[in-house]
Design a protein around this motif. Structure first.
Motif, PDB file in Angstrom:
ATOM      1  N   ILE A  52       1.364  -1.125   0.274  1.00 34.77           N
ATOM      2  CA  ILE A  52       0.105  -0.202   0.057  1.00 34.77           C
ATOM      3  C   ILE A  52       0.558   1.404  -0.089  1.00 34.77           C
ATOM      4  N   PHE A  53       0.262   2.619  -1.070  1.00 36.00           N
ATOM      5  CA  PHE A  53       0.854   2.870  -1.208  1.00 36.00           C
ATOM      6  C   PHE A  53       0.963   4.399   0.518  1.00 36.00           C
ATOM      7  N   ASP A  54       1.897   4.998   1.370  1.00 30.80           N
ATOM      8  CA  ASP A  54       2.115   4.975   2.843  1.00 30.80           C
ATOM      9  C   ASP A  54       2.413   6.839   2.452  1.00 30.80           C
ATOM     10  N   GLY A  55       2.841   7.253   1.406  1.00 26.26           N
ATOM     11  CA  GLY A  55       3.468   8.278   1.237  1.00 26.26           C
ATOM     12  C   GLY A  55       5.116   8.921   0.624  1.00 26.26           C
ATOM     13  N   ILE A  56       4.871  10.369   0.434  1.00 24.31           N
ATOM     14  CA  ILE A  56       5.879  10.770  -0.141  1.00 24.31           C
ATOM     15  C   ILE A  56       7.022  11.628   0.241  1.00 24.31           C
ATOM     16  N   ASP A  57       8.707  11.569   0.537  1.00 22.30           N
ATOM     17  CA  ASP A  57       9.438  12.439   1.247  1.00 22.30           C
ATOM     18  C   ASP A  57       9.756  13.264   0.257  1.00 22.30           C
ATOM     19  N   VAL A  58       9.603  14.863   0.422  1.00 20.31           N
ATOM     20  CA  VAL A  58       9.225  15.624  -0.191  1.00 20.31           C
ATOM     21  C   VAL A  58      10.203  16.997  -0.313  1.00 20.31           C
ATOM     22  N   ASP A  59      11.686  16.549  -1.602  1.00 19.45           N
ATOM     23  CA  ASP A  59      12.477  18.387  -1.064  1.00 19.45           C
ATOM     24  C   ASP A  59      11.783  19.586  -1.197  1.00 19.45           C
ATOM     25  N   THR A  60      11.248  20.334  -0.555  1.00 20.37           N
ATOM     26  CA  THR A  60      11.378  21.634  -0.258  1.00 20.37           C
ATOM     27  C   THR A  60      12.207  22.514   0.180  1.00 20.37           C
ATOM     28  N   ARG A  61      12.039  23.438  -0.350  1.00 24.39           N
ATOM     29  CA  ARG A  61      12.971  25.118  -0.476  1.00 24.39           C
ATOM     30  C   ARG A  61      13.230  25.277   1.391  1.00 24.39           C
ATOM     31  N   ASP A  62      12.282  24.384   2.183  1.00 25.56           N
ATOM     32  CA  ASP A  62      12.477  24.350   3.590  1.00 25.56           C
ATOM     33  C   ASP A  62      13.265  23.378   4.264  1.00 25.56           C
ATOM     34  N   GLY A  63      13.460  22.224   2.962  1.00 26.97           N
ATOM     35  CA  GLY A  63      13.828  20.998   3.406  1.00 26.97           C
ATOM     36  C   GLY A  63      12.858  20.069   3.501  1.00 26.97           C
ATOM     37  N   LEU A  64      13.499  18.819   4.272  1.00 27.97           N
ATOM     38  CA  LEU A  64      12.679  17.543   3.861  1.00 27.97           C
ATOM     39  C   LEU A  64      11.267  17.429   4.243  1.00 27.97           C
ATOM     40  N   ARG A  65      10.505  17.157   3.515  1.00 24.86           N
ATOM     41  CA  ARG A  65       8.911  17.187   4.474  1.00 24.86           C
ATOM     42  C   ARG A  65       8.508  15.608   3.996  1.00 24.86           C
ATOM     43  N   PHE A  66       7.196  15.172   5.219  1.00 26.28           N
ATOM     44  CA  PHE A  66       7.281  14.341   4.566  1.00 26.28           C
ATOM     45  C   PHE A  66       5.197  13.922   4.062  1.00 26.28           C
ATOM     46  N   LEU A  67       4.319  13.941   3.425  1.00 22.09           N
ATOM     47  CA  LEU A  67       4.059  14.061   2.327  1.00 22.09           C
ATOM     48  C   LEU A  67       2.820  12.345   2.464  1.00 22.09           C
ATOM     49  N   ASP A  68       1.844  12.515   3.857  1.00 18.99           N
ATOM     50  CA  ASP A  68       1.186  11.564   3.656  1.00 18.99           C
ATOM     51  C   ASP A  68       0.165  10.722   2.575  1.00 18.99           C
ATOM     52  N   ALA A  69       0.022   9.546   2.687  1.00 17.29           N
ATOM     53  CA  ALA A  69      -0.633   9.099   1.499  1.00 17.29           C
ATOM     54  C   ALA A  69      -2.264   9.385   1.163  1.00 17.29           C
ATOM     55  N   PRO A  70      -3.148  10.121   2.001  1.00 15.09           N
ATOM     56  CA  PRO A  70      -4.400  10.849   2.195  1.00 15.09           C
ATOM     57  C   PRO A  70      -4.454  12.176   1.912  1.00 15.09           C
ATOM     58  N   GLU A  71      -3.191  12.386   1.438  1.00 14.10           N
ATOM     59  CA  GLU A  71      -2.880  14.001   1.191  1.00 14.10           C
ATOM     60  C   GLU A  71      -2.772  14.379  -0.750  1.00 14.10           C
ATOM     61  N   VAL A  72      -2.417  13.386  -1.180  1.00  7.21           N
ATOM     62  CA  VAL A  72      -2.311  13.287  -2.407  1.00  7.21           C
ATOM     63  C   VAL A  72      -3.648  12.880  -3.101  1.00  7.21           C
ATOM     64  N   ALA A  73      -3.790  13.459  -3.907  1.00  6.78           N
ATOM     65  CA  ALA A  73      -5.224  13.793  -4.607  1.00  6.78           C
ATOM     66  C   ALA A  73      -4.894  12.554  -5.913  1.00  6.78           C
ATOM     67  N   ARG A  74      -3.135  13.116  -6.360  1.00  7.44           N
ATOM     68  CA  ARG A  74      -3.171  12.587  -7.832  1.00  7.44           C
ATOM     69  C   ARG A  74      -1.767  12.396  -8.055  1.00  7.44           C
ATOM     70  N   ILE A  75      -1.303  11.294  -8.759  1.00  8.44           N
ATOM     71  CA  ILE A  75       0.296  10.669  -9.151  1.00  8.44           C
ATOM     72  C   ILE A  75       0.043  10.655 -10.855  1.00  8.44           C
ATOM     73  N   ALA A  76       0.758  11.419 -11.176  1.00 10.47           N
ATOM     74  CA  ALA A  76       0.444  11.445 -13.013  1.00 10.47           C
ATOM     75  C   ALA A  76       1.966  11.537 -13.175  1.00 10.47           C
ATOM     76  N   GLU A  77       2.050  11.196 -14.494  1.00  8.63           N
ATOM     77  CA  GLU A  77       3.303  11.190 -15.135  1.00  8.63           C
ATOM     78  C   GLU A  77       4.438  12.596 -15.281  1.00  8.63           C
ATOM     79  N   ARG A  78       3.590  13.383 -14.936  1.00 15.50           N
ATOM     80  CA  ARG A  78       4.642  14.830 -14.866  1.00 15.50           C
ATOM     81  C   ARG A  78       4.837  15.304 -13.941  1.00 15.50           C
ATOM     82  N   ALA A  79       3.251  15.047 -12.689  1.00 13.33           N
ATOM     83  CA  ALA A  79       3.467  15.408 -11.089  1.00 13.33           C
ATOM     84  C   ALA A  79       2.699  14.732  -9.970  1.00 13.33           C
TER      85      ALA A  79
END
Length: 127
Positions: A52-79
């Motif tokens: 099961i998809f659990d989430g994504i680590d995101v590189d932001t300008r403020d550092g590494l952040r975690f985005l939990d799976a329920p907060e992801v609306a869509r995963i596409a080829e380019r975004a």
């Protein structure tokens, strides 16, 4: 002479076809629901036993952040698109980096230790 419009290029916000989290690539842009760039994908997390998809680590300008799976609306080829607007990013993007990780950065030793830990975790899960 015909009265038709010339070929219009695809919209700038066209992210392509929806894809599985398993083929999501590092460096893919992460955008808020209102189209604001939040960062790029660093790593995808999966609950291995359940597949099961659990989430994504995101590189932001403020550092590494975690985005939990329920907060992801869509995963596409380019975004990747989130369920929340950019104004709520501090609420939903959880600080992922530790103090030591910020000091060490992405050193060779840190990457090797991380891989060793992942291998140990996989062996533990297979027992």
């Amino acid at each position: 002479m015909t009265d038709h419009a010339p070929d219009v290029p695809a919209a700038a916000d066209d992210d392509g076809h929806a894809i599985s989290f398993q083929v999501l690539r590092r460096g893919t842009p992460v955008r808020s629901s209102d189209g604001v760039a939040l960062g790029t994908v660093r790593r995808v997390h999966e609950a291995k036993r359940e597949h099961i998809f659990d989430g994504i680590d995101v590189d932001t300008r403020d550092g590494l952040r975690f985005l939990d799976a329920p907060e992801v609306a869509r995963i596409a080829e380019r975004a990747v698109t989130t369920t929340f607007p950019a104004a709520e990013r501090e609420i939903h993007l959880v600080d992922r980096g530790s103090r030591i990780a910020r000091i060490l950065g992405n050193t060779t030793t840190a990457r090797r230790a991380k891989r060793a830990g992942e291998r140990a975790r996989e062996q533990w899960d297979r027992r």
